[in-house]
Enzyme design. Sequence first.
Site, PDB file in Angstrom:
ATOM      1  N   HIS A  40       0.844  -1.193   0.000  1.00 37.47           N
ATOM      2  CA  HIS A  40       0.000   0.000   0.000  1.00 37.47           C
ATOM      3  C   HIS A  40       0.878   1.242   0.000  1.00 37.47           C
ATOM      4  O   HIS A  40       2.090   1.167   0.263  1.00 37.47           O
ATOM      5  CB  HIS A  40      -0.951   0.006   1.199  1.00 37.47           C
ATOM      6  CG  HIS A  40      -0.301  -0.243   2.532  1.00 37.47           C
ATOM      7  ND1 HIS A  40       0.676   0.565   3.068  1.00 37.47           N
ATOM      8  CD2 HIS A  40      -0.482  -1.224   3.444  1.00 37.47           C
ATOM      9  CE1 HIS A  40       1.040   0.097   4.242  1.00 37.47           C
ATOM     10  NE2 HIS A  40       0.365  -1.009   4.495  1.00 37.47           N
TER      11      HIS A  40
HETATM   12  P1  TYD Z   1      -2.252  -3.914   7.332  1.00 31.56           P
HETATM   13  O1  TYD Z   1      -2.314  -2.497   6.888  1.00 31.56           O
HETATM   14  O2  TYD Z   1      -2.674  -4.981   6.378  1.00 31.56           O
HETATM   15  O3  TYD Z   1      -0.800  -4.235   7.881  1.00 31.56           O
HETATM   16  P2  TYD Z   1       0.576  -4.285   7.068  1.00 31.56           P
HETATM   17  O4  TYD Z   1       0.517  -3.193   6.055  1.00 31.56           O
HETATM   18  O5  TYD Z   1       1.588  -4.013   8.101  1.00 31.56           O
HETATM   19  O6  TYD Z   1       0.693  -5.637   6.483  1.00 31.56           O
HETATM   20  O7  TYD Z   1      -3.122  -4.021   8.653  1.00 31.56           O
HETATM   21  C1  TYD Z   1      -3.676  -5.245   9.119  1.00 31.56           C
HETATM   22  C2  TYD Z   1      -4.933  -4.918   9.918  1.00 31.56           C
HETATM   23  O8  TYD Z   1      -4.635  -4.154  11.069  1.00 31.56           O
HETATM   24  C3  TYD Z   1      -5.953  -4.122   9.105  1.00 31.56           C
HETATM   25  O9  TYD Z   1      -7.252  -4.602   9.425  1.00 31.56           O
HETATM   26  C4  TYD Z   1      -5.819  -2.715   9.612  1.00 31.56           C
HETATM   27  C5  TYD Z   1      -5.348  -2.904  11.047  1.00 31.56           C
HETATM   28  N1  TYD Z   1      -4.448  -1.840  11.529  1.00 31.56           N
HETATM   29  C6  TYD Z   1      -4.895  -0.958  12.488  1.00 31.56           C
HETATM   30  O10 TYD Z   1      -6.055  -1.027  12.963  1.00 31.56           O
HETATM   31  N2  TYD Z   1      -4.044   0.012  12.926  1.00 31.56           N
HETATM   32  C7  TYD Z   1      -2.779   0.141  12.444  1.00 31.56           C
HETATM   33  O11 TYD Z   1      -2.022   1.048  12.859  1.00 31.56           O
HETATM   34  C8  TYD Z   1      -2.334  -0.781  11.431  1.00 31.56           C
HETATM   35  C9  TYD Z   1      -0.951  -0.691  10.863  1.00 31.56           C
HETATM   36  C10 TYD Z   1      -3.202  -1.764  11.015  1.00 31.56           C
END
Ligand code: TYD
Length: 136
Positions: A53
């Site tokens: 992302h």
């Molecule tokens: P995600 O963005 O997929 O994590 P990464 O990019 O590190 O692989 O996030 C996984 C889940 O956690 C998603 O449902 C969003 C939630 N999340 C939060 O609620 N707060 C946060 O600060 C982050 C990074 C994720």
Amino acid sequence: MNIEERYKILSFPDLGDERGNLVVVEGGIQIPFDIKRIFYIYGSDDTVVRGQHANLRSEFVLINVAGTSKVKVDDGKETRVIELNQPRMGVYLSKMLWKEMYDFSADSVLLVLSNEHYDAGEYVREYDEYLRLLGH
Ligand code: TYD
């Protein structure tokens, strides 16, 4: 702006002594923003790809406080791979940079600092949408 201006490898001083290592990072000093959010990723392995992302507002610093991982950054034109392989090393990622974290060692603990609270609405999770926002 070229991709080299969109991320920065950081090297933190070790204040350790014979008792062990001590690494300090402070917002606005070693970290180029005020820290509003901290999260950490562990229990991933070398089959997992995370991130995928870009963020409209969030900037990040990633630190592998244990183990190793790789971060691929993509500005829509070029990519770079940064290996995070020591606790004194970090990488700063600017906003609007596509990122993927992968190749986690089994003992990887990836600490992430951000200048923003979590807001799902500022995550760009479709690569086509990212390119469109860049005007490509
Ligand atoms: P995600 O963005 O997929 O994590 P990464 O990019 O590190 O692989 O996030 C996984 C889940 O956690 C998603 O449902 C969003 C939630 N999340 C939060 O609620 N707060 C946060 O600060 C982050 C990074 C994720």
